[in-house]
Design a protein around this motif. Structure first.
Motif, PDB file in Angstrom:
ATOM      1  N   ARG A  83      41.011  -5.233 -12.077  1.00  0.00           N
ATOM      2  CA  ARG A  83      39.842  -4.577 -12.895  1.00  0.00           C
ATOM      3  C   ARG A  83      40.304  -3.117 -13.163  1.00  0.00           C
ATOM      4  O   ARG A  83      39.958  -2.590 -14.096  1.00  0.00           O
ATOM      5  N   VAL A  84      40.460  -2.366 -12.135  1.00  0.00           N
ATOM      6  CA  VAL A  84      41.068  -0.992 -12.208  1.00  0.00           C
ATOM      7  C   VAL A  84      42.250  -0.709 -12.363  1.00  0.00           C
ATOM      8  O   VAL A  84      43.055  -1.107 -11.251  1.00  0.00           O
ATOM      9  N   VAL A  85      42.641  -0.509 -13.589  1.00  0.00           N
ATOM     10  CA  VAL A  85      44.297  -0.400 -13.538  1.00  0.00           C
ATOM     11  C   VAL A  85      44.742   1.154 -13.767  1.00  0.00           C
ATOM     12  O   VAL A  85      45.755   1.535 -13.673  1.00  0.00           O
ATOM     13  N   GLY A  86      43.942   1.919 -14.229  1.00  0.00           N
ATOM     14  CA  GLY A  86      44.231   3.393 -14.427  1.00  0.00           C
ATOM     15  C   GLY A  86      45.009   3.745 -15.302  1.00  0.00           C
ATOM     16  O   GLY A  86      45.757   2.841 -16.050  1.00  0.00           O
ATOM     17  N   VAL A  87      45.320   4.940 -15.829  1.00  0.00           N
ATOM     18  CA  VAL A  87      46.103   5.695 -16.973  1.00  0.00           C
ATOM     19  C   VAL A  87      46.677   6.798 -16.593  1.00  0.00           C
ATOM     20  O   VAL A  87      46.170   7.511 -15.361  1.00  0.00           O
ATOM     21  N   ASP A  88      47.618   7.329 -17.382  1.00  0.00           N
ATOM     22  CA  ASP A  88      48.073   8.706 -17.153  1.00  0.00           C
ATOM     23  C   ASP A  88      47.082   9.488 -17.895  1.00  0.00           C
ATOM     24  O   ASP A  88      46.886   9.644 -19.115  1.00  0.00           O
ATOM     25  N   ALA A  89      46.292  10.298 -17.003  1.00  0.00           N
ATOM     26  CA  ALA A  89      45.071  11.106 -17.179  1.00  0.00           C
ATOM     27  C   ALA A  89      45.277  12.137 -18.446  1.00  0.00           C
ATOM     28  O   ALA A  89      44.659  11.997 -19.357  1.00  0.00           O
ATOM     29  N   GLN A  90      46.387  12.831 -18.030  1.00  0.00           N
ATOM     30  CA  GLN A  90      46.725  13.922 -19.088  1.00  0.00           C
ATOM     31  C   GLN A  90      47.087  13.290 -20.482  1.00  0.00           C
ATOM     32  O   GLN A  90      46.403  13.768 -21.662  1.00  0.00           O
ATOM     33  N   ALA A  91      47.853  12.545 -20.623  1.00  0.00           N
ATOM     34  CA  ALA A  91      48.192  11.979 -21.898  1.00  0.00           C
ATOM     35  C   ALA A  91      47.057  11.190 -22.568  1.00  0.00           C
ATOM     36  O   ALA A  91      46.827  11.232 -23.811  1.00  0.00           O
ATOM     37  N   THR A  92      46.103  10.835 -21.651  1.00  0.00           N
ATOM     38  CA  THR A  92      44.926   9.899 -22.297  1.00  0.00           C
ATOM     39  C   THR A  92      44.144  10.969 -22.803  1.00  0.00           C
ATOM     40  O   THR A  92      43.457  10.810 -23.919  1.00  0.00           O
ATOM     41  N   ILE A  93      43.651  12.000 -21.882  1.00  0.00           N
ATOM     42  CA  ILE A  93      42.866  13.048 -22.324  1.00  0.00           C
ATOM     43  C   ILE A  93      43.405  13.731 -23.726  1.00  0.00           C
ATOM     44  O   ILE A  93      42.655  13.857 -25.012  1.00  0.00           O
ATOM     45  N   ASP A  94      44.658  13.937 -23.865  1.00  0.00           N
ATOM     46  CA  ASP A  94      45.110  14.493 -25.117  1.00  0.00           C
ATOM     47  C   ASP A  94      45.081  13.427 -26.221  1.00  0.00           C
ATOM     48  O   ASP A  94      44.711  13.966 -27.397  1.00  0.00           O
ATOM     49  N   GLN A  95      45.119  12.183 -26.075  1.00  0.00           N
ATOM     50  CA  GLN A  95      44.952  11.294 -27.035  1.00  0.00           C
ATOM     51  C   GLN A  95      43.517  11.243 -27.554  1.00  0.00           C
ATOM     52  O   GLN A  95      43.093  10.954 -29.011  1.00  0.00           O
ATOM     53  N   ILE A  96      42.584  11.312 -26.677  1.00  0.00           N
ATOM     54  CA  ILE A  96      41.112  11.305 -27.076  1.00  0.00           C
ATOM     55  C   ILE A  96      40.692  12.544 -27.796  1.00  0.00           C
ATOM     56  O   ILE A  96      40.122  12.294 -28.951  1.00  0.00           O
ATOM     57  N   VAL A  97      41.333  13.529 -27.435  1.00  0.00           N
ATOM     58  CA  VAL A  97      40.937  15.105 -27.957  1.00  0.00           C
ATOM     59  C   VAL A  97      41.536  15.042 -29.487  1.00  0.00           C
ATOM     60  O   VAL A  97      41.047  15.274 -30.247  1.00  0.00           O
ATOM     61  N   SER A  98      42.873  14.609 -29.570  1.00  0.00           N
ATOM     62  CA  SER A  98      43.489  14.221 -30.965  1.00  0.00           C
ATOM     63  C   SER A  98      42.678  13.442 -31.792  1.00  0.00           C
ATOM     64  O   SER A  98      42.434  13.562 -32.799  1.00  0.00           O
ATOM     65  N   GLY A  99      42.247  12.350 -31.422  1.00  0.00           N
ATOM     66  CA  GLY A  99      41.730  11.167 -32.116  1.00  0.00           C
ATOM     67  C   GLY A  99      40.262  11.685 -32.489  1.00  0.00           C
ATOM     68  O   GLY A  99      39.856  11.447 -33.626  1.00  0.00           O
TER      69      GLY A  99
END
Length: 155
Positions: A45-61
């Protein structure tokens, strides 16, 4: 369990930005990135992500897809197991976001969940006019004067 104000995403995708806009256009909420939204036997259920890369993608999106552009408050919750994986928490405050928030000139709202989760509250048994339930007395009722029928001589 997902709801009108809670959403799970296993990873960043363009639908995450649409979900941000939908929450901003309604009640706000939280999106947890790094958690599978569907539970299946044998699947974490909990897989996790690379936090900084994901935050950068969210901000860019959010900057490129939303009108008006902007980023939302994101934070990370690291696993603490040395894997470098985290759950990213995106908070959408509907009171701060300008409305409507558009994606491709459309204002998304979570219509499917609205029908499923926003049902009328059950009605309570009828009580005589001028009475209210006193929860401190476990169901006892007390008389409440009608407007304009207050005690005379007291201000």
């Amino acid at each position: 369990m997902e709801s009108l104000t809670l959403e799970y995403k296993s990873e960043y995708s363009a639908t995450l930005v649409t979900t941000i806009a939908a929450m901003a256009n309604t009640y706000g909420g939280m999106i947890l990135v790094g958690i599978n939204d569907e539970v299946e036997p044998g699947v974490e259920r909990v897989v996790g992500v690379d936090a900084q890369a994901t935050i950068d993608q969210i901000v860019s999106g959010c900057s490129t897809m939303l009108d008006p552009p902007g980023s939302r408050l994101s934070s990370m919750c690291p696993f603490g197991d040395g894997s470098g994986r985290s759950v990213v928490v995106v908070r959408v405050d509907a009171n701060v976001a300008p409305r409507p928030v558009l994606v491709k000139l459309k204002a998304p709202i979570p219509a499917e969940r609205t029908q499923r989760y926003c049902r009328p509250l059950p009605t309570s048994p009828a009580r005589p006019r001028g009475t209210v339930r006193n929860s401190a007395a476990h169901g006892a009722e007390r008389h409440v004067p009608e407007p304009g029928q207050g005690q005379r001589g007291h201000r």
